[in-house]
Write a protein that holds these residues in place. Sequence first.
Motif, PDB file in Angstrom:
ATOM      1  N   ASP A  13       0.840  -1.198   0.000  1.00 21.77           N
ATOM      2  CA  ASP A  13       0.000   0.000   0.000  1.00 21.77           C
ATOM      3  C   ASP A  13       0.875   1.248   0.000  1.00 21.77           C
ATOM      4  N   TYR A  60      -3.006  10.922  -2.656  1.00 21.60           N
ATOM      5  CA  TYR A  60      -3.340   9.575  -2.195  1.00 21.60           C
ATOM      6  C   TYR A  60      -3.974   9.542  -0.815  1.00 21.60           C
ATOM      7  N   LYS A  64      -6.885   5.243  -3.412  1.00 22.34           N
ATOM      8  CA  LYS A  64      -6.174   4.048  -2.975  1.00 22.34           C
ATOM      9  C   LYS A  64      -5.015   3.879  -3.949  1.00 22.34           C
ATOM     10  N   TRP A  66      -1.036   1.785  -4.714  1.00 20.17           N
ATOM     11  CA  TRP A  66      -0.078   0.734  -4.387  1.00 20.17           C
ATOM     12  C   TRP A  66       1.228   1.026  -5.121  1.00 20.17           C
ATOM     13  N   SER A  79      -2.893   3.841  -9.034  1.00 16.69           N
ATOM     14  CA  SER A  79      -3.844   4.418  -8.080  1.00 16.69           C
ATOM     15  C   SER A  79      -5.255   4.343  -8.623  1.00 16.69           C
ATOM     16  N   THR A  82     -11.515   6.288  -5.159  1.00 24.89           N
ATOM     17  CA  THR A  82     -12.378   5.488  -4.295  1.00 24.89           C
ATOM     18  C   THR A  82     -13.610   6.239  -3.806  1.00 24.89           C
ATOM     19  N   TRP A 115      -8.300  -6.089  -5.372  1.00 25.32           N
ATOM     20  CA  TRP A 115      -8.816  -5.233  -4.308  1.00 25.32           C
ATOM     21  C   TRP A 115     -10.204  -4.708  -4.666  1.00 25.32           C
TER      22      TRP A 115
END
Length: 167
Positions: A13, A60, A64, A66, A79, A82, A115
Amino acid sequence: MNNSIKQSKHIVDFSASYAIQISQLYHTAVQGIVHPRYPKLKLNVWSSAPRSAKFWQQQYKRNKAWVMLDNQQVIGFISLETHFKYRGYIDCLYVHPNYQHQGVASALYKHLQHWALQQQYPNLTVDASYLSKALFEKMGFIEQHTNYQQKRGQMFTSFYMKKILTT
């Protein structure tokens, strides 16, 4: 993960501690593009210098994200929006030029999709560049329409694509 991704590479993450590396990677990836549709002038408009760490930290907080690490070095990031009406929109996917064509982007995307499925997102969308369009098509995205954006006298073309996750 893709077999070409060695064990030293792993996805984690996003945390604020990666912001400086992401900033540099983004700029390096953009400036490293060698493609007739992206002359140097256009690349300079896209990214003239690394953005501040604060920019990525703020970005961020609401998305979300990573990163893929290779021995604690950020080699790629992705990214996803969300919140609100952009939920499920893939905002960024960049890989350091030294790690391109080694499965990094695919591994990051697959991690994001896993995810999103767990979160029961109905679909994913993206504005793919000429360079990333083939990757997203390979992952099952369907082009919806072409977008054109002018920035500082340069025209940028992207392909709005969508993938249905649930039936």
